[in-house]
Write an enzyme that holds these catalytic residues in place. Sequence first.
Site, PDB file in Angstrom:
ATOM      1  N   LYS A  54       3.247 -13.274   3.415  1.00  0.00           N
ATOM      2  CA  LYS A  54       3.478 -14.696   3.129  1.00  0.00           C
ATOM      3  C   LYS A  54       4.949 -15.072   3.079  1.00  0.00           C
ATOM      4  O   LYS A  54       5.768 -14.325   2.558  1.00  0.00           O
ATOM      5  CB  LYS A  54       2.877 -15.035   1.770  1.00  0.00           C
ATOM      6  CG  LYS A  54       1.387 -14.995   1.761  1.00  0.00           C
ATOM      7  CD  LYS A  54       0.908 -15.408   0.396  1.00  0.00           C
ATOM      8  CE  LYS A  54      -0.596 -15.465   0.341  1.00  0.00           C
ATOM      9  NZ  LYS A  54      -1.053 -15.586  -1.039  1.00  0.00           N
ATOM     10  N   ARG A  78       6.975   8.850  -9.747  1.00  0.00           N
ATOM     11  CA  ARG A  78       7.838   8.185 -10.742  1.00  0.00           C
ATOM     12  C   ARG A  78       8.316   9.165 -11.807  1.00  0.00           C
ATOM     13  O   ARG A  78       9.437   9.042 -12.306  1.00  0.00           O
ATOM     14  CB  ARG A  78       7.091   7.029 -11.399  1.00  0.00           C
ATOM     15  CG  ARG A  78       6.982   5.866 -10.453  1.00  0.00           C
ATOM     16  CD  ARG A  78       6.433   4.665 -11.159  1.00  0.00           C
ATOM     17  NE  ARG A  78       6.563   3.503 -10.309  1.00  0.00           N
ATOM     18  CZ  ARG A  78       5.731   2.474 -10.335  1.00  0.00           C
ATOM     19  NH1 ARG A  78       4.725   2.460 -11.176  1.00  0.00           N
ATOM     20  NH2 ARG A  78       5.930   1.454  -9.536  1.00  0.00           N
ATOM     21  N   GLY A 118       9.805  -4.956  -7.614  1.00  0.00           N
ATOM     22  CA  GLY A 118      10.267  -6.264  -8.089  1.00  0.00           C
ATOM     23  C   GLY A 118      11.740  -6.261  -8.443  1.00  0.00           C
ATOM     24  O   GLY A 118      12.462  -7.234  -8.183  1.00  0.00           O
ATOM     25  N   GLY A 122       7.839  -2.755  -1.950  1.00  0.00           N
ATOM     26  CA  GLY A 122       6.425  -2.864  -1.616  1.00  0.00           C
ATOM     27  C   GLY A 122       6.000  -2.083  -0.400  1.00  0.00           C
ATOM     28  O   GLY A 122       6.281  -0.889  -0.284  1.00  0.00           O
TER      29      GLY A 122
HETATM   30  P1  AMP Z   1       3.851  -8.148   1.280  1.00  0.00           P
HETATM   31  O1  AMP Z   1       3.268  -7.613   0.010  1.00  0.00           O
HETATM   32  O2  AMP Z   1       4.137  -9.611   1.257  1.00  0.00           O
HETATM   33  O3  AMP Z   1       4.987  -7.315   1.775  1.00  0.00           O
HETATM   34  O4  AMP Z   1       2.680  -8.044   2.355  1.00  0.00           O
HETATM   35  C1  AMP Z   1       2.179  -6.835   2.805  1.00  0.00           C
HETATM   36  C2  AMP Z   1       0.852  -7.105   3.437  1.00  0.00           C
HETATM   37  O5  AMP Z   1       1.020  -7.994   4.522  1.00  0.00           O
HETATM   38  C3  AMP Z   1       0.182  -5.876   4.011  1.00  0.00           C
HETATM   39  O6  AMP Z   1      -0.954  -5.603   3.266  1.00  0.00           O
HETATM   40  C4  AMP Z   1      -0.152  -6.268   5.426  1.00  0.00           C
HETATM   41  O7  AMP Z   1      -1.448  -5.884   5.816  1.00  0.00           O
HETATM   42  C5  AMP Z   1      -0.052  -7.779   5.394  1.00  0.00           C
HETATM   43  N1  AMP Z   1       0.200  -8.341   6.728  1.00  0.00           N
HETATM   44  C6  AMP Z   1       1.195  -8.062   7.564  1.00  0.00           C
HETATM   45  N2  AMP Z   1       1.048  -8.714   8.724  1.00  0.00           N
HETATM   46  C7  AMP Z   1      -0.080  -9.451   8.623  1.00  0.00           C
HETATM   47  C8  AMP Z   1      -0.780 -10.325   9.494  1.00  0.00           C
HETATM   48  N3  AMP Z   1      -0.320 -10.582  10.712  1.00  0.00           N
HETATM   49  N4  AMP Z   1      -1.922 -10.894   9.058  1.00  0.00           N
HETATM   50  C9  AMP Z   1      -2.375 -10.630   7.828  1.00  0.00           C
HETATM   51  N5  AMP Z   1      -1.764  -9.813   6.945  1.00  0.00           N
HETATM   52  C10 AMP Z   1      -0.628  -9.220   7.337  1.00  0.00           C
END
Ligand code: AMP
Length: 419
Positions: free
Chosen positions: A220, A35, A399, A376
């Site tokens: 999610k 950064r 974000g 992310g």
């Molecule tokens: P996000 O911050 O929403 O982009 O989520 C990223 C996280 O999603 C990472 O830490 C991944 O390990 C997790 N992730 C991706 N695929 C899966 C899965 N099939 N089951 C559980 N966690 C997951």
Amino acid sequence: MQTIDKYHFAGKKAFVRVDFNVPLDEQLNITDDNRIRAALPTLKKILADGGSLIIGSHMGRPKKNPNPKYSLKSIVNHISELLDVQVQFATDCQKADAQVAALKPGEALLLENLRFYAEEEGKPRGLADDATDEEKAAAKKAVKESQKVFTAKLASYADCYVNDAFGTAHRAHASTALIAKNFSEENKMFGYLMNKEVTAVEKLMTNTARPFTAIMGGSKVSSKIDIIENLLSKVDNLIIAGGMTYTFVKALGGKIGTSICEDDKRDLALDLMKKAKANNVKIVMAVDAKIADKFSNDAKTSFVNVNEIPDDMMGMDIGPKTEAIFAEVIKNSKTILWNGPTGVFEFENFSHGSRAVGEAIVEATKNGAFSLVGGGDSVACVNKFGLTDGVSYVSTGGGALLEVIEGRVLPGIEAIRGY
Ligand code: AMP
């Protein structure tokens, strides 16, 4: 709009808002200075032109009052080395008049963490847990009032304002947005990093070569709803990947075993699919999955159809058939956004799908596509797989980037150029 390249900094003092919110270890050593490095072109340009710098940043989220853990003092020496100038330090960002007045052309002053004052964020602090609504409202009003004084003080230090903190551009804070009102049009501008970020994301969202494919992964659906909804009026293909896949698969009647799933979002998933159809957006989902008997890199694994996962197994990554399908869509795209891994990429045994997606993006980019990775964990993926140089742009703004993709106007951008 004023630009950093046109502006004459010689003999001027520039208040530059940067994002030096770098990670520190227990001994307060910087563990990743990306950064800081990202803001160097702006800072060096101003110094080289004979301007002087008043550098403002936040670090962490100090909840109460000054906390040495979040002091920017820890990074002064490193910034001095990178800038090749002994950077001075103001321990109180509201009492720096004498130091500012003494600044000569080519000199730099770093202000202490702006968030040591509640006025930076404009949110009351120290309210009792049982504060009444009236007390909360009064505290909010008071901090908003004192925020004006705080902001005016910061502005009084400088002849011009440069915002190079894309990472906080989605916050309407004193130093990221409100301060700009204290400067005329000619005396406020984006720094180089901010400019690069804004140009890249606008190329993606408004100046789009087609087909446009967005790959949405991660854990999610709930955290990505606004983004997916906005993308449905922009993209040609929406690849759904990662943990959110299983909410969609279950909603469609598939068996997902113990895979991550948001049961309360199943209707929403179906709704998004309907909206996609109405908008002529092709939803591309996994057909097979790499499944595991536990959430571990050492789990027993196999490949199955994504809607036939045994009761005691969970989907942890996409399978080879899905990799091929995703890669085909990606390689035929002219604009690509990647947000979120296809699986639990932190575990080597479940990183193959994310790597395959990254490699397909690199190939598409070689063939002329514009690709942006951001928000992310997909940034962590391209870094981990050494693919950073093969994509068009890796955004530094988590974000902030996601809010632009959601279709919002960011206060930090609007404050400079009016929209
Ligand atoms: P996000 O911050 O929403 O982009 O989520 C990223 C996280 O999603 C990472 O830490 C991944 O390990 C997790 N992730 C991706 N695929 C899966 C899965 N099939 N089951 C559980 N966690 C997951």
